[in-house]
Design a protein around this motif. Structure first.
Motif, PDB file in Angstrom:
ATOM      1  N   GLN A 119       0.821  -1.204   0.064  1.00  0.00           N
ATOM      2  CA  GLN A 119      -0.156   0.003  -0.017  1.00  0.00           C
ATOM      3  C   GLN A 119       0.893   1.198   0.043  1.00  0.00           C
ATOM      4  O   GLN A 119       0.436   2.197  -0.254  1.00  0.00           O
ATOM      5  CB  GLN A 119      -0.992   0.132   1.255  1.00  0.00           C
ATOM      6  N   LEU A 120       2.034   1.206   0.467  1.00  0.00           N
ATOM      7  CA  LEU A 120       2.988   2.419   0.510  1.00  0.00           C
ATOM      8  C   LEU A 120       3.766   2.567  -0.583  1.00  0.00           C
ATOM      9  O   LEU A 120       4.407   3.712  -0.869  1.00  0.00           O
ATOM     10  CB  LEU A 120       3.965   2.241   1.775  1.00  0.00           C
ATOM     11  N   GLY A 121       3.664   1.681  -1.765  1.00  0.00           N
ATOM     12  CA  GLY A 121       4.373   1.688  -3.038  1.00  0.00           C
ATOM     13  C   GLY A 121       5.858   1.843  -2.740  1.00  0.00           C
ATOM     14  O   GLY A 121       6.509   2.454  -3.605  1.00  0.00           O
ATOM     15  N   LEU A 122       6.401   1.250  -1.785  1.00  0.00           N
ATOM     16  CA  LEU A 122       7.671   1.262  -1.723  1.00  0.00           C
ATOM     17  C   LEU A 122       8.614   0.064  -2.525  1.00  0.00           C
ATOM     18  O   LEU A 122      10.061  -0.092  -2.404  1.00  0.00           O
ATOM     19  CB  LEU A 122       8.040   0.934  -0.205  1.00  0.00           C
ATOM     20  N   GLY A 123       7.992  -0.820  -3.090  1.00  0.00           N
ATOM     21  CA  GLY A 123       8.700  -1.844  -4.016  1.00  0.00           C
ATOM     22  C   GLY A 123       8.661  -3.065  -3.495  1.00  0.00           C
ATOM     23  O   GLY A 123       8.512  -3.286  -2.239  1.00  0.00           O
ATOM     24  N   GLU A 124       9.161  -4.086  -4.283  1.00  0.00           N
ATOM     25  CA  GLU A 124       9.505  -5.420  -3.808  1.00  0.00           C
ATOM     26  C   GLU A 124      10.647  -5.526  -2.673  1.00  0.00           C
ATOM     27  O   GLU A 124      10.612  -6.714  -1.690  1.00  0.00           O
ATOM     28  CB  GLU A 124       9.996  -6.273  -4.789  1.00  0.00           C
ATOM     29  N   SER A 125      11.589  -4.589  -2.514  1.00  0.00           N
ATOM     30  CA  SER A 125      12.648  -4.806  -1.498  1.00  0.00           C
ATOM     31  C   SER A 125      12.053  -4.672  -0.204  1.00  0.00           C
ATOM     32  O   SER A 125      12.850  -5.001   0.775  1.00  0.00           O
ATOM     33  CB  SER A 125      13.649  -3.641  -1.980  1.00  0.00           C
ATOM     34  N   ILE A 126      11.073  -3.884   0.265  1.00  0.00           N
ATOM     35  CA  ILE A 126      10.671  -3.791   1.486  1.00  0.00           C
ATOM     36  C   ILE A 126       9.463  -4.780   1.655  1.00  0.00           C
ATOM     37  O   ILE A 126       8.607  -5.176   1.090  1.00  0.00           O
ATOM     38  CB  ILE A 126       9.969  -2.398   1.701  1.00  0.00           C
ATOM     39  N   SER A 185      -5.648   6.724   0.600  1.00  0.00           N
ATOM     40  CA  SER A 185      -5.797   5.032   0.879  1.00  0.00           C
ATOM     41  C   SER A 185      -6.763   4.485   1.211  1.00  0.00           C
ATOM     42  O   SER A 185      -7.699   5.181   1.927  1.00  0.00           O
ATOM     43  CB  SER A 185      -4.587   4.830   1.778  1.00  0.00           C
ATOM     44  N   GLY A 186      -7.122   3.276   0.834  1.00  0.00           N
ATOM     45  CA  GLY A 186      -8.204   2.648   1.614  1.00  0.00           C
ATOM     46  C   GLY A 186      -7.473   1.494   2.340  1.00  0.00           C
ATOM     47  O   GLY A 186      -6.513   1.686   2.794  1.00  0.00           O
ATOM     48  N   TYR A 187      -8.098   0.415   2.474  1.00  0.00           N
ATOM     49  CA  TYR A 187      -7.745  -0.422   3.545  1.00  0.00           C
ATOM     50  C   TYR A 187      -6.611  -1.400   2.744  1.00  0.00           C
ATOM     51  O   TYR A 187      -5.668  -1.713   3.424  1.00  0.00           O
ATOM     52  CB  TYR A 187      -8.795  -1.456   4.162  1.00  0.00           C
ATOM     53  N   TYR A 188      -6.701  -1.633   1.593  1.00  0.00           N
ATOM     54  CA  TYR A 188      -5.873  -2.483   0.901  1.00  0.00           C
ATOM     55  C   TYR A 188      -4.761  -1.855  -0.242  1.00  0.00           C
ATOM     56  O   TYR A 188      -4.002  -2.409  -0.699  1.00  0.00           O
ATOM     57  CB  TYR A 188      -6.516  -3.622   0.189  1.00  0.00           C
ATOM     58  N   HIS A 189      -5.165  -0.590  -0.415  1.00  0.00           N
ATOM     59  CA  HIS A 189      -4.689   0.060  -1.781  1.00  0.00           C
ATOM     60  C   HIS A 189      -4.507   1.533  -1.397  1.00  0.00           C
ATOM     61  O   HIS A 189      -4.978   2.241  -0.419  1.00  0.00           O
ATOM     62  CB  HIS A 189      -5.376  -0.035  -2.848  1.00  0.00           C
ATOM     63  N   SER A 190      -3.766   2.434  -2.320  1.00  0.00           N
ATOM     64  CA  SER A 190      -3.248   3.783  -2.135  1.00  0.00           C
ATOM     65  C   SER A 190      -3.478   4.150  -3.923  1.00  0.00           C
ATOM     66  O   SER A 190      -3.024   3.427  -4.696  1.00  0.00           O
ATOM     67  CB  SER A 190      -2.160   4.022  -1.678  1.00  0.00           C
ATOM     68  N   ILE A 191      -4.122   5.357  -4.028  1.00  0.00           N
ATOM     69  CA  ILE A 191      -4.143   5.872  -5.100  1.00  0.00           C
ATOM     70  C   ILE A 191      -3.659   7.282  -5.314  1.00  0.00           C
ATOM     71  O   ILE A 191      -3.731   8.161  -4.371  1.00  0.00           O
ATOM     72  CB  ILE A 191      -5.577   5.962  -5.910  1.00  0.00           C
ATOM     73  N   MET A 192      -2.607   7.607  -6.223  1.00  0.00           N
ATOM     74  CA  MET A 192      -1.863   8.965  -6.282  1.00  0.00           C
ATOM     75  C   MET A 192      -2.476   9.821  -7.356  1.00  0.00           C
ATOM     76  O   MET A 192      -2.737   8.940  -8.668  1.00  0.00           O
ATOM     77  CB  MET A 192      -0.412   8.510  -6.332  1.00  0.00           C
ATOM     78  N   LEU A 193      -2.556  10.819  -7.303  1.00  0.00           N
ATOM     79  CA  LEU A 193      -2.991  11.949  -8.565  1.00  0.00           C
ATOM     80  C   LEU A 193      -1.443  12.995  -8.724  1.00  0.00           C
ATOM     81  O   LEU A 193      -1.234  13.697  -7.895  1.00  0.00           O
ATOM     82  CB  LEU A 193      -4.003  12.653  -7.985  1.00  0.00           C
ATOM     83  N   CYS A 253      -1.311   1.221  -6.058  1.00  0.00           N
ATOM     84  CA  CYS A 253      -0.447   0.402  -5.579  1.00  0.00           C
ATOM     85  C   CYS A 253      -1.247  -0.437  -4.548  1.00  0.00           C
ATOM     86  O   CYS A 253      -2.398   0.144  -3.961  1.00  0.00           O
ATOM     87  CB  CYS A 253       0.646   0.879  -5.282  1.00  0.00           C
ATOM     88  N   GLY A 254      -0.775  -1.475  -4.323  1.00  0.00           N
ATOM     89  CA  GLY A 254      -1.624  -2.277  -3.394  1.00  0.00           C
ATOM     90  C   GLY A 254      -2.219  -3.784  -3.735  1.00  0.00           C
ATOM     91  O   GLY A 254      -1.675  -4.350  -4.926  1.00  0.00           O
ATOM     92  N   TYR A 255      -3.316  -3.977  -3.357  1.00  0.00           N
ATOM     93  CA  TYR A 255      -3.886  -5.535  -3.457  1.00  0.00           C
ATOM     94  C   TYR A 255      -5.026  -5.031  -4.387  1.00  0.00           C
ATOM     95  O   TYR A 255      -6.009  -4.259  -4.365  1.00  0.00           O
ATOM     96  CB  TYR A 255      -4.302  -5.847  -2.300  1.00  0.00           C
ATOM     97  N   PHE A 256      -5.188  -5.807  -5.524  1.00  0.00           N
ATOM     98  CA  PHE A 256      -6.322  -5.708  -6.299  1.00  0.00           C
ATOM     99  C   PHE A 256      -7.777  -6.273  -6.248  1.00  0.00           C
ATOM    100  O   PHE A 256      -8.655  -5.531  -6.439  1.00  0.00           O
ATOM    101  CB  PHE A 256      -5.836  -6.244  -7.814  1.00  0.00           C
ATOM    102  N   GLN A 257      -7.667  -7.199  -5.297  1.00  0.00           N
ATOM    103  CA  GLN A 257      -9.113  -7.958  -5.205  1.00  0.00           C
ATOM    104  C   GLN A 257     -10.037  -7.124  -4.507  1.00  0.00           C
ATOM    105  O   GLN A 257      -9.704  -6.395  -3.288  1.00  0.00           O
ATOM    106  CB  GLN A 257      -8.979  -9.351  -4.310  1.00  0.00           C
ATOM    107  N   ASP A 289      -5.639  -5.178 -13.450  1.00  0.00           N
ATOM    108  CA  ASP A 289      -6.156  -6.509 -13.124  1.00  0.00           C
ATOM    109  C   ASP A 289      -4.966  -7.234 -12.391  1.00  0.00           C
ATOM    110  O   ASP A 289      -4.718  -8.566 -12.289  1.00  0.00           O
ATOM    111  CB  ASP A 289      -6.630  -7.584 -14.199  1.00  0.00           C
ATOM    112  N   ASN A 290      -3.824  -6.387 -12.129  1.00  0.00           N
ATOM    113  CA  ASN A 290      -2.584  -7.146 -11.389  1.00  0.00           C
ATOM    114  C   ASN A 290      -3.049  -7.530  -9.965  1.00  0.00           C
ATOM    115  O   ASN A 290      -3.994  -6.871  -9.485  1.00  0.00           O
ATOM    116  CB  ASN A 290      -1.600  -5.934 -11.316  1.00  0.00           C
ATOM    117  N   GLU A 291      -2.490  -8.650  -9.647  1.00  0.00           N
ATOM    118  CA  GLU A 291      -2.910  -9.140  -8.357  1.00  0.00           C
ATOM    119  C   GLU A 291      -2.533  -8.169  -7.081  1.00  0.00           C
ATOM    120  O   GLU A 291      -3.168  -7.947  -6.290  1.00  0.00           O
ATOM    121  CB  GLU A 291      -2.425 -10.587  -8.295  1.00  0.00           C
ATOM    122  N   ILE A 292      -0.995  -7.798  -7.247  1.00  0.00           N
ATOM    123  CA  ILE A 292      -0.601  -6.897  -6.211  1.00  0.00           C
ATOM    124  C   ILE A 292       0.334  -5.926  -6.987  1.00  0.00           C
ATOM    125  O   ILE A 292       1.241  -6.637  -7.839  1.00  0.00           O
ATOM    126  CB  ILE A 292       0.317  -7.744  -4.996  1.00  0.00           C
TER     127      ILE A 292
END
Length: 586
Positions: free
Chosen positions: A208-215, A239-247, A264-268, A275-278
């Motif tokens: 949800q923080l958009g920090l990438g795979e390294s975190i 941000s929502g519970y599982y995701h964040s949106i940036m303008l 970024c975050g979880y798609f479901q 349609d990316n999963e994460i």
């Protein structure tokens, strides 16, 4: 007058009595009983969470809705409100921040306390912004310092959650902060510093923080710099519970695509607009619905998202189990989907429209226009005395009823003369001022020769317009009823009266009346002959000819060749008619 449309979940709080728990079609929200007067006051902001909704008005007053109760908040001069799951906060014009909730003041969670006074540094207690998370509140002071208070279960206050599960004392999170971002369903926070660097902390299990795979840590209690941010100016992050949106706004992009959304975050359920999963980095939400358009406003709820564009499209994606995106046939939308609102007509400046997502419901709100459509406008202007909006007495005591619209149109012909007129009137008595208005309105140059000599230039500059409008209204000369558009060596006739009224009533109409003696109208759209003929007929009649076949190419050409939000200020609008006819043909 306010117009507030509501759809989705109707419990916790119960905003509508005697209505179902799930509202599948938009309902107009109105205050009742002792709060009816608020229907007449301009709405400034709506913030809604899981338990409460707060309505803020431009006069600085606010109403809180909890369960079935609508009660006035006893705090004056409010400039912003924000609501989370079990927390609420208010910011006043003087920079005082008030909050309440289970994690703010557990001894009495239903009372607003001035928690800006709890900041240890007395010189840092003037607040310029407030933002709520799910159960946390964030403050930005005038000294550019960011504080957090409330729940810290995931480290969203920048503290170790094992030691500080929650705090009722504002915690200094970072200095030199220009903006704070979070969301009513969020357990994370974003801080933008003065160097336009973005930091985040809190729950990050799904990226949800958009920090990438390294975190890899699902919980971050230390502010961490976010890399790989898209180029451009960060306008907002929600941000929502599982995701964040940036303008993001990028001045180097095409004029119609300066603003883009990234997620970024979880798609479901919630949907990332793709349609990316994460997705653990902010990546662009691409959709044909955003082509040749800009984002005006967006809102993120717990698990759904709404977007409003400058061309008047309402777009939604995410969770829809409670009809928070209206359509009851689909549980969720993974990619952007246009929401059709038959009740919605953008009959004034689109920038006055706003959207607000609650946990499982949605609001669209704006101030409705005093005019409904062209026909009604003309009736109001010329046939019914009760719609005259200026009245003054002549020298002999006769009451003259006038219209601001006509006065404004005449005076706007020469801005320099307006300033002269203001200066003249400022030194006159009420009686003399009324006589001047009578001369401008009626061209009666016989009532006072001395006054006439002082404003002779203004009268002369409006004389031709006055003659033209009299001919139009009195139908004295059929040959003078039309303005002429010259385009590509062809001439097109438009009724003067309609163009005058529309160009003034809906300021920004792309047809503008020029000052030259030929009474031509300037047309600066680039349309094919067929599209122009469709538009020509529509502007005169508000209809589309039955015998004309509408193709998708024509719709696309009109939509891209004409400033959509300006056209949308009329009712009914051209594109409704085009699309309806196109659908009927097919």
């Amino acid at each position: 007058m306010n117009k507030i449309l509501f759809f989705g979940q109707n419990y916790n709080p119960n905003l509508f009595k005697n209505e179902p728990n799930k509202i599948t079609k938009p309902i107009q929200f109105k205050f009742k009983n002792e709060n009816e007067k608020f229907n007449e006051k301009k709405i400034k902001q709506i913030s809604t969470g899981k338990i409460a909704t707060i309505f803020l008005f431009e006069n600085g007053k606010a109403l809180e809705c909890v369960d079935d109760l609508h009660k006035k908040i006893q705090i004056e001069n409010i400039q912003k409100v924000t609501v989370g799951e079990k927390v609420e906060a208010i910011l006043t014009l003087k920079g005082n921040a008030f909050a309440k909730g289970k994690y703010i003041y557990p001894r009495n969670p239903n009372i607003f306390i001035n928690f800006s006074d709890l900041i240890e540094d007395k010189n840092d207690r003037i607040i310029q912004d407030i933002v709520s998370g799910r159960d946390s509140i964030y403050l930005l002071t005038s000294n550019q310092n960011a504080y957090g208070i409330g729940l810290n279960q995931f480290g969203q206050l920048g503290l170790d959650p094992k030691t500080y599960h929650k705090t009722q004392d504002p915690n200094l999170m970072m200095k030199n902060v220009s903006k704070i971002f979070s969301g009513n369903g969020s357990n994370c926070v974003f801080l933008l510093n003065s160097n336009q660097e973005l930091f985040g902390c809190g729950w990050n299990k799904y990226g949800q923080l958009g920090l990438g795979e390294s975190i890899k840590e699902p919980e971050l209690n230390k502010l961490t710099k976010i890399q790989n941010i898209p180029k451009g100016k960060i306008i907002d992050i929600q941000s929502g519970y599982y995701h964040s949106i940036m303008l993001i706004e990028n001045e180097n992009e095409n004029q119609n695509r300066k603003r883009k959304l990234y997620s970024c975050g979880y798609f479901q359920y919630n949907g990332l607009g793709k349609d990316n999963e994460i997705t653990k980095e902010f990546t662009e939400i691409k959709s044909s619905l955003f082509e040749y358009d800009n984002i005006l406003d967006f809102s993120v709820g717990d698990s759904h998202n709404l977007v409003l564009t400058f061309r008047g499209k309402l777009i939604g994606f995410g969770y829809n189990s409670h009809c928070e995106l209206i359509n009851s046939n689909q549980k969720f939308y993974l990619i952007p989907n246009q929401i059709e609102l038959p009740e919605l007509r953008f009959n004034e400046n689109i920038s006055n429209y706003h959207i607000s997502c609650g946990y499982f419901n949605s609001f669209l709100y704006y101030s409705s226009s005093p005019f409904s459509n062209l026909e009604e406008d003309l009736i109001k202007l010329f046939e019914r005395k009760e719609f005259c909006d200026i009245s003054f007495k002549t020298e002999n005591g006769e009451i003259i009823e006038a219209h601001k619209l006509i006065l404004k149109y005449r005076l706007n012909q020469n801005q320099n003369e307006i300033e002269k007129l203001k200066e003249i009137i400022s030194n006159k008595s009420i009686k003399e001022s009324n006589q001047i208005f009578e001369m401008i309105y009626s061209n009666n140059t016989k009532i006072n020769p001395k006054l006439y000599s002082e404003i002779k230039e203004i009268i002369n500059s409006n004389e031709k317009i006055e003659e033209t409008m009299k001919r139009i209204y009195l139908n004295e000369n059929e040959n003078e009823k039309d303005f002429i558009i010259e385009r590509k060596e062809k001439q097109y006739k438009f009724p003067k009266l309609i163009l005058i009224m529309r160009s003034e009533l809906y300021r920004g109409m792309f047809l503008s009346v020029t000052n030259d003696t030929s009474n031509k109208v300037t047309d600066y759209s680039e349309l094919s002959n067929k599209s122009f003929q469709i538009f020509e007929y529509w502007i005169y009649s508000n209809q589309i000819k039955d015998e004309i076949e509408i193709t998708q190419e024509i719709i696309n050409e009109l939509e891209t060749g004409i400033d959509y939000f300006q056209l949308n200020q009329t009712n009914p609008n051209l594109f409704d008619l085009l699309i309806n006819k196109f659908n009927n043909q097919n």
